[in-house]
Motif scaffolding. Structure first.
Motif, PDB file in Angstrom:
ATOM      1  N   LYS A 110       0.833  -1.198   0.000  1.00 40.60           N
ATOM      2  CA  LYS A 110       0.000   0.000   0.000  1.00 40.60           C
ATOM      3  C   LYS A 110       0.868   1.248   0.000  1.00 40.60           C
ATOM      4  O   LYS A 110       2.025   1.228   0.428  1.00 40.60           O
ATOM      5  CB  LYS A 110      -0.960   0.012   1.186  1.00 40.60           C
ATOM      6  N   LYS A 111       0.276   2.339  -0.459  1.00 40.76           N
ATOM      7  CA  LYS A 111       0.998   3.586  -0.643  1.00 40.76           C
ATOM      8  C   LYS A 111       0.174   4.742  -0.082  1.00 40.76           C
ATOM      9  O   LYS A 111      -1.025   4.836  -0.332  1.00 40.76           O
ATOM     10  CB  LYS A 111       1.263   3.812  -2.135  1.00 40.76           C
ATOM     11  N   ALA A 112       0.831   5.608   0.693  1.00 40.33           N
ATOM     12  CA  ALA A 112       0.147   6.767   1.273  1.00 40.33           C
ATOM     13  C   ALA A 112      -0.119   7.801   0.192  1.00 40.33           C
ATOM     14  O   ALA A 112       0.753   8.102  -0.619  1.00 40.33           O
ATOM     15  CB  ALA A 112       0.984   7.366   2.393  1.00 40.33           C
ATOM     16  N   CYS A 113      -1.339   8.329   0.179  1.00 39.35           N
ATOM     17  CA  CYS A 113      -1.718   9.346  -0.803  1.00 39.35           C
ATOM     18  C   CYS A 113      -2.428  10.492  -0.088  1.00 39.35           C
ATOM     19  O   CYS A 113      -2.968  10.320   1.009  1.00 39.35           O
ATOM     20  CB  CYS A 113      -2.661   8.762  -1.862  1.00 39.35           C
ATOM     21  N   HIS A 114      -2.423  11.651  -0.722  1.00 35.50           N
ATOM     22  CA  HIS A 114      -3.231  12.753  -0.210  1.00 35.50           C
ATOM     23  C   HIS A 114      -3.683  13.620  -1.376  1.00 35.50           C
ATOM     24  O   HIS A 114      -3.110  13.584  -2.465  1.00 35.50           O
ATOM     25  CB  HIS A 114      -2.469  13.570   0.833  1.00 35.50           C
ATOM     26  N   GLU A 115      -4.708  14.386  -1.084  1.00 30.51           N
ATOM     27  CA  GLU A 115      -5.296  15.246  -2.120  1.00 30.51           C
ATOM     28  C   GLU A 115      -5.766  16.547  -1.484  1.00 30.51           C
ATOM     29  O   GLU A 115      -6.355  16.553  -0.397  1.00 30.51           O
ATOM     30  CB  GLU A 115      -6.479  14.538  -2.776  1.00 30.51           C
ATOM     31  N   GLY A 116      -5.490  17.656  -2.152  1.00 33.35           N
ATOM     32  CA  GLY A 116      -5.991  18.955  -1.694  1.00 33.35           C
ATOM     33  C   GLY A 116      -5.463  19.392  -0.358  1.00 33.35           C
ATOM     34  O   GLY A 116      -6.146  20.125   0.379  1.00 33.35           O
ATOM     35  N   MET A 117      -4.234  18.991  -0.009  1.00 33.69           N
ATOM     36  CA  MET A 117      -3.675  19.374   1.285  1.00 33.69           C
ATOM     37  C   MET A 117      -3.411  20.881   1.322  1.00 33.69           C
ATOM     38  O   MET A 117      -2.737  21.427   0.446  1.00 33.69           O
ATOM     39  CB  MET A 117      -2.377  18.617   1.531  1.00 33.69           C
ATOM     40  N   VAL A 118      -3.957  21.563   2.325  1.00 35.28           N
ATOM     41  CA  VAL A 118      -3.796  23.004   2.419  1.00 35.28           C
ATOM     42  C   VAL A 118      -3.719  23.422   3.885  1.00 35.28           C
ATOM     43  O   VAL A 118      -4.414  22.863   4.749  1.00 35.28           O
ATOM     44  CB  VAL A 118      -4.963  23.739   1.714  1.00 35.28           C
ATOM     45  N   ILE A 119      -2.866  24.388   4.178  1.00 37.89           N
ATOM     46  CA  ILE A 119      -2.736  24.921   5.539  1.00 37.89           C
ATOM     47  C   ILE A 119      -3.895  25.865   5.820  1.00 37.89           C
ATOM     48  O   ILE A 119      -4.186  26.762   5.033  1.00 37.89           O
ATOM     49  CB  ILE A 119      -1.395  25.658   5.701  1.00 37.89           C
ATOM     50  N   ILE A 120      -4.545  25.683   6.968  1.00 38.74           N
ATOM     51  CA  ILE A 120      -5.649  26.549   7.390  1.00 38.74           C
ATOM     52  C   ILE A 120      -5.151  27.631   8.346  1.00 38.74           C
ATOM     53  O   ILE A 120      -5.525  28.797   8.251  1.00 38.74           O
ATOM     54  CB  ILE A 120      -6.756  25.727   8.071  1.00 38.74           C
ATOM     55  N   ASN A 121      -4.283  27.235   9.278  1.00 36.60           N
ATOM     56  CA  ASN A 121      -3.825  28.186  10.293  1.00 36.60           C
ATOM     57  C   ASN A 121      -2.475  27.736  10.837  1.00 36.60           C
ATOM     58  O   ASN A 121      -2.209  26.533  10.954  1.00 36.60           O
ATOM     59  CB  ASN A 121      -4.839  28.278  11.437  1.00 36.60           C
ATOM     60  N   LEU A 122      -1.629  28.706  11.169  1.00 37.09           N
ATOM     61  CA  LEU A 122      -0.335  28.426  11.778  1.00 37.09           C
ATOM     62  C   LEU A 122      -0.190  29.225  13.062  1.00 37.09           C
ATOM     63  O   LEU A 122      -0.513  30.410  13.101  1.00 37.09           O
ATOM     64  CB  LEU A 122       0.811  28.792  10.823  1.00 37.09           C
TER      65      LEU A 122
END
Length: 216
Positions: free
Chosen positions: A137-149
């Motif tokens: 299996k392989k880790a995937c992501h989609e639409g990753m975006v920072i909301i707050n820091l």
């Protein structure tokens, strides 16, 4: 230490109360029947007073110890949640680092991850990626975006950034059918998460990741 001394003082007070009660009972046993009859009512009254004293001692101990524990826990919570607005310069450094780590992670680009992480942390992440690869299996992501820091109050050379982000994270299975992988994808939704990224600077002054923890 203070709490231990307080508990010992309460135990001593209860022992004194118990001793007084035992002495009263022994005295009543040595008197005449007539005196014992009159003493019964006195014993009842004495028992009630002693019970009340004992209850007061126990209650006071519980209140004081409870207040001490509440104060201690409140102090711990205040320390763990000492969060500040992030410094603009740190934010500018951290954002590209965050996205680089996410992309390298999804691509299983271990060479790139080794450049972005400290050796100890990279070794831990490498072991996880290798286990996933062995499991097919392989880790995937989609639409990753920072909301707050934000950042924790600490020394500037080893900052801790509290990042709230959003995206879709899932696994793909290269050896399985396209239909199966599509189902895995559709069953995963976008979600928001908060993590604490512990950072350090290498000899060149570049930020590197030393730990990533899930925030409470």
């Amino acid at each position: 230490m203070k709490k231990g001394r307080l508990i010992r003082a309460c135990i001593i007070a209860l022992c004194i109360v118990g001793t007084a009660f035992s002495s009263t009972q022994a005295l009543a046993a040595t008197t005449s029947p007539a005196t014992q009859t009159r003493a019964k009512q006195a014993d009842i009254d004495t028992d009630a007073r002693l019970n009340a004293v004992g209850a007061l001692v126990i209650g006071a101990a519980a209140v004081i110890v409870g207040g001490y524990e509440l104060k201690r826990q409140s102090g711990q919570r205040g320390m763990s949640h000492d969060i500040l607005e992030i410094e603009p310069s740190l934010s500018q450094e951290f954002e590209p680092l965050f996205y680089d780590v996410q992309d390298a992670w999804a691509d299983n680009d271990q060479h790139r991850l080794a450049e972005l992480m400290t050796p100890t942390f990279f070794e831990k992440r490498k072991q996880l990626l290798d286990r996933w690869q062995t499991a097919g299996k392989k880790a995937c992501h989609e639409g990753m975006v920072i909301i707050n820091l934000r950042q924790e109050r600490n020394v500037k050379t080893a900052p801790r950034v509290v990042v709230t982000a959003q995206g879709r994270q899932y696994f793909s299975y290269p050896d399985r059918s396209q239909r199966f992988n599509q189902e895995q994808y559709e069953q995963t939704y976008f979600h928001r998460f908060t993590e604490v990224w512990e950072l350090n600077r290498d000899d060149a002054g570049q930020l590197r990741v030393t730990q990533i923890k899930t925030s409470d």
